[in-house]
Design an enzyme around this catalytic site. Structure first.
Site, PDB file in Angstrom:
ATOM      1  CG  ASP A   1      -1.885   1.132   1.189  1.00  0.00           C
ATOM      2  OD1 ASP A   1      -1.652   2.070   0.399  1.00  0.00           O
ATOM      3  OD2 ASP A   1      -2.881   1.079   1.924  1.00  0.00           O
TER       4      ASP A   1
ATOM      5  CE  LYS B   1      39.424  10.227 -44.135  1.00  0.00           C
ATOM      6  NZ  LYS B   1      40.833  10.606 -43.979  1.00  0.00           N
ATOM      7  CD1 TRP B   2      29.977  11.450 -45.136  1.00  0.00           C
ATOM      8  CD2 TRP B   2      29.362  10.694 -47.135  1.00  0.00           C
ATOM      9  NE1 TRP B   2      28.779  12.019 -45.431  1.00  0.00           N
ATOM     10  CE2 TRP B   2      28.370  11.577 -46.655  1.00  0.00           C
ATOM     11  CE3 TRP B   2      29.189  10.091 -48.391  1.00  0.00           C
ATOM     12  CZ2 TRP B   2      27.210  11.851 -47.385  1.00  0.00           C
ATOM     13  CZ3 TRP B   2      28.038  10.372 -49.108  1.00  0.00           C
ATOM     14  CH2 TRP B   2      27.068  11.245 -48.612  1.00  0.00           C
ATOM     15  CG  ASP B   3      36.251  13.994 -42.735  1.00  0.00           C
ATOM     16  OD1 ASP B   3      35.747  13.890 -41.607  1.00  0.00           O
ATOM     17  OD2 ASP B   3      37.465  14.154 -42.928  1.00  0.00           O
TER      18      ASP B   3
ATOM     19  CG  ASP C   1      41.634  13.359 -37.461  1.00  0.00           C
ATOM     20  OD1 ASP C   1      41.537  12.479 -38.335  1.00  0.00           O
ATOM     21  OD2 ASP C   1      41.099  14.486 -37.558  1.00  0.00           O
TER      22      ASP C   1
HETATM   23  C1  GLA Z   1      39.557  15.037 -40.939  1.00  0.00           C
HETATM   24  C2  GLA Z   1      39.895  13.575 -41.137  1.00  0.00           C
HETATM   25  C3  GLA Z   1      41.312  13.442 -41.609  1.00  0.00           C
HETATM   26  C4  GLA Z   1      41.485  14.209 -42.893  1.00  0.00           C
HETATM   27  C5  GLA Z   1      41.104  15.658 -42.686  1.00  0.00           C
HETATM   28  C6  GLA Z   1      41.115  16.416 -43.995  1.00  0.00           C
HETATM   29  O1  GLA Z   1      40.259  15.568 -39.873  1.00  0.00           O
HETATM   30  O2  GLA Z   1      39.687  12.856 -39.969  1.00  0.00           O
HETATM   31  O3  GLA Z   1      41.638  12.085 -41.797  1.00  0.00           O
HETATM   32  O4  GLA Z   1      40.696  13.622 -43.889  1.00  0.00           O
HETATM   33  O5  GLA Z   1      39.809  15.774 -42.126  1.00  0.00           O
HETATM   34  O6  GLA Z   1      40.736  17.726 -43.839  1.00  0.00           O
END
Ligand code: GLA
Length: 730
Positions: A53, A476-478, A548
């Site tokens: 309760d 590589k697509w950043d 990086d």
């Molecule tokens: C980021 C990526 C790096 C490189 C730089 C380029 O920091 O992590 O590997 O591609 O951009 O400007």
């Protein structure tokens, strides 16, 4: 049957090989959570439900019907809001009349074969008869807001996925101010939170803490999953370690801002809620409209290693898709840390020639090949070749590189724009920026409004032309900054709270179009290193540049931290120059190779400036990687040491049939008078004998796992040792 409904007791039980999950529709129509964890057989677990309760204890009770039921202590599958559960909520709403409550009660459920999909969002998939789906429908009687909870049960994989859908079945509009993907109540135990924090060039550092009687939150308000926190967390027993103890994983399949919240409540029940970041979130649902949350991948295991194994398998086989996700990946040379923006056809071809001579498979042209991109002040948005740097165009360089027997890859950062670009001059209203306010810059760039279909169509046009017109094998697509000034010029004022999520949907729609139109292209994700390392991106890009920071010693923590949730095949890892550009540390090229090989392997340094002996070492590394790649990417991964402590780090791969193993060790803080090292290996066949190639000794699996292996004294700066074990077949 992995999902069973017991009509008499109104129990829904989900079963996987090693786990059980049970919920019950109670007499008042609430969907009670009863259990998730170790197997419990066919037992009805509702005997656990407490009947006290609560009327005097300050908790609101369902008084008119049942004095003994209080939502404030009831373990639930997904919470209502505003009606007497004061703990973390799964949901927040503003109804048409301004009221802020929703109270969900059971309506129906359905069980079907296969795995549900989620419109516009990435979600785990079934490879054929792997999964069953449960959908439970609940409704708020007053407003008509309907909640559909989906569960995907992957029986053999010990994984249960969850997501929610909110449907406005009423007559007025409803604003969702929060819509989590999952709520998990753990009524019993002492729980720790293991999460992965960081910053740029220092991602996914493991940190473990007790879940206290307060709210602990990890998340990202940055519009991306972020360097600072990862949308993968582990709730584990206080005593749990790599080998034993209750461990729950929660991984959000989403690349935008997220929130994971934990609270130990007044009766020591821990509640975990995870979903889209709700800080600036507001989503208007008109009658008939619905909202889908992203999905969360749940897994339970005995020990952190088994939990990691569950996620590694699941990410590789049920999240990553396409031609490349299970294939051998090319060893690549990337020019970024070799030349940065200083590129032209001769310099790039010179680098590629050296790489080809060393056996490297693919050349990647990084940032700086397009627009007026001489530094990071200009050019983003103009995805056209810079003829000043490459006067003969891309095809001339690609042709020469292909002539060396190498594939060609290229860097793009589609969601970004520089003020100094033709795109910005033509479409200043395509950036995220509030009217009258100068937007905040990050790396001198602004963010495109991916919630605007015109922007997404424009990017699709540029990128599909790039891929159609040139022989490009890899993208590589950043994504190099966090998102702020979240305001779309294409949406009305009352829908600005939707922009962050619509941005992510726009990104996914672009990735979906490109990856399905160009199935042969290998896409690698990236975000200033590993700032968007999540299962959402992995659905489109089976590998992601991890960080990086390419320093081999720092990488051990970053790769080790990431390994709790993600397989090594997803982690882009490169050998770079010494001294290292980020930390200034000098490590042997052998050590750099050993560390980078535990990932999607490559090089990122000026090969033309290396000594003959370094080149010779690289040639050997490439051959070795090709030999070990199957063991590394498909084998089971074991952390042999705590990646955050000690003066060495060791980790191991074991093939699934236990016939082969690779043990790696790096001394991370060399000590004077170092004593011999003694380590227990894992995952071997105890009854088998293994030959160790490097010292030609034969030792039993049981001895190596229980008595351990003694390394001779290992000297030098940051040395690495690898041991290749093969089972002696009778
Ligand atoms: C980021 C990526 C790096 C490189 C730089 C380029 O920091 O992590 O590997 O591609 O951009 O400007």
């Amino acid at each position: 049957m992995s999902i069973v409904y017991n009509q008499q007791d109104k129990l829904l039980t989900l079963t996987t090989v090693n786990t059980a999950y049970q919920m019950q529709i109670d007499d008042l129509g609430f969907l009670r959570h009863l259990h998730y964890g170790r197997r419990t057989g066919s037992q009805d677990l509702s005997y656990q439900v407490m009947k006290f309760d609560y009327a005097f204890s300050g908790n609101p009770v369902e008084y008119r019907k049942e004095r003994n039921v209080s939502l404030d202590i009831l373990p639930q599958e997904y919470t209502s809001c505003g009606v007497g559960d004061f703990r973390l909520n799964s949901l927040a709403v503003i109804n048409a009349d301004g009221s802020r409550s929703a109270r969900f009660q059971y309506v129906s459920h359905e069980i079907c074969k296969g795995k549900y999909a989620i419109p516009e969002l990435p979600a785990a998939y079934d490879n054929g008869e792997e999964a069953e789906t449960l959908i439970v429908t609940l409704r708020d009687d007053v407003t008509g807001l309907t909640l559909k909870l989906s569960y995907g049960v992957f029986e053999k994989l010990d994984v249960i996925t969850r997501c929610a859908e909110l449907v406005n079945d009423g007559t007025g509009s409803v604003c969702l101010e929060k819509a989590a993907s999952v709520c998990l109540d753990l009524p019993l135990g002492n729980w720790d939170l293991l999460h992965f924090w960081g910053r740029h060039a220092m991602e996914r550092q493991p940190e473990r803490q007790t879940i206290g009687h307060c709210i602990t939150t990890v998340g990202s308000t940055r519009g991306a999953s972020s360097h600072q926190h990862n949308p993968f967390v582990i709730v584990c027993d206080h005593e749990a370690n790599e080998d034993h103890g209750d461990c729950y994983g929660m991984m959000l399949v989403y690349s935008g801002g997220f929130k994971a919240e934990f609270e130990n409540d007044q009766i020591n029940c821990v509640r975990a809620v995870m979903g889209i970041d709700d800080t600036y979130f507001s989503w208007k649902l008109e009658p008939g409209q619905s909202f889908h949350t992203p999905e969360v991948i749940l897994s339970f295991a005995d020990g952190l290693t088994s939990l990691s194994h569950n996620y590694h398998h699941f990410i590789r086989h049920n999240i990553c898709r396409g031609k490349h996700h299970l294939e051998k990946r090319p060893v690549l040379i990337n020019n970024w840390e070799a030349t940065y923006f200083d590129l032209n056809e001769d310099i790039m071809f010179g680098l590629a020639k050296e790489a080809a001579a060393l056996g490297i498979d693919q050349f990647v042209l990084d940032d700086g090949w397009f627009g007026k991109r001489y530094d990071d002040n200009a050019g983003l948005g103009d995805w056209f070749v810079n003829y000043d740097k490459l006067p003969n165009g891309l095809d001339s360089l690609i042709g020469k590189i292909n002539g060396l027997g190498m594939k060609f890859g290229i860097w793009v950062e589609p969601e970004m724009i520089n003020e100094d670009s033709d795109l910005y001059r033509a479409h200043p209203d395509w950036v995220l920026a509030e009217p009258g306010r100068v937007p905040t810059f990050g790396r001198n760039q602004l963010v495109l409004d991916m919630s605007n279909k015109d922007v997404v169509d424009y990017l699709y046009g540029c990128l599909s032309a790039l891929l159609k017109e040139h022989n490009i094998a890899y993208i590589k697509w950043d994504f190099n900054r966090s998102v702020c000034n979240v305001y779309s010029h294409a949406l009305p004022a009352e829908r600005q709270g939707e922009v962050s999520h619509r941005f992510v949907l726009g990104l996914y729609s672009l990735l979906e179009r490109l990856t399905s139109e160009f199935p042969d292209v290998l896409f690698e994700g990236c975000s200033g290193g590993g700032g968007r390392f999540d299962a959402g991106m992995l659905y489109y890009t089976p590998q992601i540049w991890l960080s990086d920071d390419t320093d081999a010693v720092e990488r051990l923590v970053i790769q080790g931290g990431t390994s709790y949730g993600y397989p090594v095949s997803t982690m882009g890892a490169h050998v770079s120059a010494a001294p290292n550009h980020q930390t200034g540390r000098t490590t042997p090229i052998h050590t750099r190779g050993v560390v980078a090989m535990s990932g999607a392997f490559g090089y990122e340094l000026d090969l033309t400036k290396l000594s003959q002996s370094d080149k010779e070492e690289i040639r050997k590394q490439v051959i070795q990687y090709h030999q070990d790649e199957v063991l590394i990417h498909q084998g089971l991964y074991y952390r042999l040491t705590d990646v955050t402590k000690g003066y060495y780090t060791a980790w191991q791969f074991v093939s699934e049939d236990k016939s082969k193993s690779l043990v790696n060790l790096v001394i991370t803080s060399p000590q004077p008078n170092a004593m011999p090292l003694h380590i227990r290996f894992k995952g071997l066949d105890p009854d088998a004998l293994y030959r160790i190639a490097e010292d030609d000794r034969v030792i039993s699996g049981a001895a190596l796992m229980n008595a351990g292996y003694t390394y001779p004294q290992i000297g030098g700066d940051y040395p690495a040792v690898q041991l290749h074990l093969s089972r002696i077949e009778e």
